[in-house]
Design a protein around this motif. Sequence first.
Motif, PDB file in Angstrom:
ATOM      1  N   LEU A 168      -0.139   6.721 -48.508  1.00 35.02           N
ATOM      2  CA  LEU A 168       0.010   7.186 -49.988  1.00 35.02           C
ATOM      3  C   LEU A 168       1.187   6.280 -50.447  1.00 35.02           C
ATOM      4  N   VAL A 169       2.223   5.954 -49.620  1.00 34.59           N
ATOM      5  CA  VAL A 169       3.448   5.158 -50.122  1.00 34.59           C
ATOM      6  C   VAL A 169       3.641   4.142 -48.891  1.00 34.59           C
ATOM      7  N   SER A 170       4.346   2.942 -49.596  1.00 35.51           N
ATOM      8  CA  SER A 170       4.568   1.982 -48.717  1.00 35.51           C
ATOM      9  C   SER A 170       6.244   1.659 -48.642  1.00 35.51           C
ATOM     10  N   SER A 171       6.741   1.316 -47.797  1.00 35.73           N
ATOM     11  CA  SER A 171       8.122   1.225 -48.004  1.00 35.73           C
ATOM     12  C   SER A 171       8.543  -0.457 -47.727  1.00 35.73           C
ATOM     13  N   SER A 172       9.736  -0.620 -48.098  1.00 36.42           N
ATOM     14  CA  SER A 172      10.326  -2.076 -47.647  1.00 36.42           C
ATOM     15  C   SER A 172      11.833  -1.989 -47.981  1.00 36.42           C
ATOM     16  N   TRP A 173      12.498  -2.979 -47.082  1.00 37.29           N
ATOM     17  CA  TRP A 173      13.948  -2.898 -46.988  1.00 37.29           C
ATOM     18  C   TRP A 173      14.351  -3.959 -47.901  1.00 37.29           C
ATOM     19  N   PHE A 220      -3.709   3.296 -53.014  1.00 33.72           N
ATOM     20  CA  PHE A 220      -4.442   4.337 -52.652  1.00 33.72           C
ATOM     21  C   PHE A 220      -3.700   5.622 -52.998  1.00 33.72           C
ATOM     22  N   GLY A 221      -2.365   5.485 -52.767  1.00 31.10           N
ATOM     23  CA  GLY A 221      -1.447   6.658 -53.079  1.00 31.10           C
ATOM     24  C   GLY A 221      -1.570   6.849 -54.889  1.00 31.10           C
ATOM     25  N   LEU A 222      -1.673   5.796 -55.575  1.00 35.16           N
ATOM     26  CA  LEU A 222      -1.792   6.216 -56.860  1.00 35.16           C
ATOM     27  C   LEU A 222      -3.139   7.015 -57.603  1.00 35.16           C
ATOM     28  N   GLU A 223      -4.079   6.393 -56.551  1.00 30.95           N
ATOM     29  CA  GLU A 223      -5.503   7.132 -56.898  1.00 30.95           C
ATOM     30  C   GLU A 223      -5.365   8.548 -56.685  1.00 30.95           C
ATOM     31  N   ILE A 224      -4.643   8.850 -55.344  1.00 29.51           N
ATOM     32  CA  ILE A 224      -4.659  10.381 -54.820  1.00 29.51           C
ATOM     33  C   ILE A 224      -3.597  11.131 -55.763  1.00 29.51           C
ATOM     34  N   LYS A 241      16.138   1.300 -48.298  1.00 35.08           N
ATOM     35  CA  LYS A 241      14.775   1.266 -48.029  1.00 35.08           C
ATOM     36  C   LYS A 241      14.116   1.997 -49.200  1.00 35.08           C
ATOM     37  N   TYR A 242      13.158   0.962 -49.843  1.00 39.56           N
ATOM     38  CA  TYR A 242      12.410   1.400 -50.903  1.00 39.56           C
ATOM     39  C   TYR A 242      11.195   2.077 -50.773  1.00 39.56           C
ATOM     40  N   TYR A 243      10.702   3.073 -51.310  1.00 36.53           N
ATOM     41  CA  TYR A 243       9.535   3.668 -51.242  1.00 36.53           C
ATOM     42  C   TYR A 243       8.778   3.273 -52.797  1.00 36.53           C
ATOM     43  N   VAL A 244       7.412   3.158 -52.504  1.00 41.40           N
ATOM     44  CA  VAL A 244       6.268   3.020 -53.639  1.00 41.40           C
ATOM     45  C   VAL A 244       5.037   3.553 -53.399  1.00 41.40           C
ATOM     46  N   LEU A 245       4.422   3.901 -54.596  1.00 35.77           N
ATOM     47  CA  LEU A 245       3.007   4.207 -54.189  1.00 35.77           C
ATOM     48  C   LEU A 245       2.256   3.159 -53.826  1.00 35.77           C
ATOM     49  N   SER A 246       1.352   3.421 -52.836  1.00 35.67           N
ATOM     50  CA  SER A 246       0.333   2.475 -52.348  1.00 35.67           C
ATOM     51  C   SER A 246      -0.657   2.572 -53.562  1.00 35.67           C
ATOM     52  N   ARG A 280       6.023   5.823 -58.850  1.00 35.29           N
ATOM     53  CA  ARG A 280       5.063   4.572 -59.438  1.00 35.29           C
ATOM     54  C   ARG A 280       5.810   3.361 -59.406  1.00 35.29           C
ATOM     55  N   THR A 281       7.427   3.468 -59.642  1.00 39.02           N
ATOM     56  CA  THR A 281       8.140   2.488 -59.375  1.00 39.02           C
ATOM     57  C   THR A 281       8.899   2.711 -58.139  1.00 39.02           C
ATOM     58  N   PRO A 282       9.401   1.502 -57.485  1.00 41.31           N
ATOM     59  CA  PRO A 282      10.258   1.615 -56.206  1.00 41.31           C
ATOM     60  C   PRO A 282      11.408   2.438 -56.435  1.00 41.31           C
ATOM     61  N   GLN A 283      11.431   3.422 -55.343  1.00 39.23           N
ATOM     62  CA  GLN A 283      12.807   4.175 -55.375  1.00 39.23           C
ATOM     63  C   GLN A 283      13.126   4.167 -54.119  1.00 39.23           C
ATOM     64  N   TYR A 284      14.557   4.368 -53.918  1.00 37.77           N
ATOM     65  CA  TYR A 284      15.209   4.476 -52.733  1.00 37.77           C
ATOM     66  C   TYR A 284      15.490   5.976 -52.478  1.00 37.77           C
ATOM     67  N   GLY A 285      15.772   6.688 -51.351  1.00 36.40           N
ATOM     68  CA  GLY A 285      16.075   8.121 -51.024  1.00 36.40           C
ATOM     69  C   GLY A 285      16.867   8.534 -52.170  1.00 36.40           C
ATOM     70  N   TYR A 286      18.182   8.275 -52.402  1.00 36.14           N
ATOM     71  CA  TYR A 286      19.176   8.732 -53.165  1.00 36.14           C
ATOM     72  C   TYR A 286      18.781   8.607 -54.750  1.00 36.14           C
ATOM     73  N   SER A 287      18.043   7.412 -55.069  1.00 41.08           N
ATOM     74  CA  SER A 287      17.615   7.359 -56.671  1.00 41.08           C
ATOM     75  C   SER A 287      16.487   8.374 -56.714  1.00 41.08           C
ATOM     76  N   LEU A 288      15.607   8.471 -55.724  1.00 39.96           N
ATOM     77  CA  LEU A 288      14.730   9.625 -55.684  1.00 39.96           C
ATOM     78  C   LEU A 288      15.094  10.973 -55.989  1.00 39.96           C
ATOM     79  N   VAL A 289      16.084  11.258 -55.281  1.00 38.08           N
ATOM     80  CA  VAL A 289      16.819  12.717 -55.350  1.00 38.08           C
ATOM     81  C   VAL A 289      17.252  12.738 -56.658  1.00 38.08           C
ATOM     82  N   GLN A 290      17.909  11.794 -57.268  1.00 41.08           N
ATOM     83  CA  GLN A 290      18.826  11.845 -58.539  1.00 41.08           C
ATOM     84  C   GLN A 290      17.601  12.052 -59.547  1.00 41.08           C
TER      85      GLN A 290
END
Length: 117
Positions: free
Chosen positions: A62-67, A83-87, A76-81, A26-36
Amino acid sequence: MSNLLNSLKIELRRGTLTLAVLSQLRTPQYGYSLVQSLEGAGISIDQSTLYPLLRRLEKQELVSSSWDTSESRPRKYYVLSEFGLEIFLELKEEWINNSKELYSLLGEGDEDENEFN
């Protein structure tokens, strides 16, 4: 038997990991922060599982990414789009309903009912 059990556990876990990952984006996360974040909730996930999952979720839109290149090490950060939030919200509701039904079913007639109470 242990191979069968392991295979069934993996199958059961696969869908739960998708829901767990979506819940944290729901908030942008990068891979390591997501694992944590997931590990903080008691859910372990290997990077070899996480990154293919993130790529699949991005392909499904469902997610979008940006550097972010503002730090010395680009991330690289990932966040729900939208559409992803709805799903995610639909899946969350489905998970809660299924869990309640299974919880009730698994508790019925079980010799060790205290396990589910």
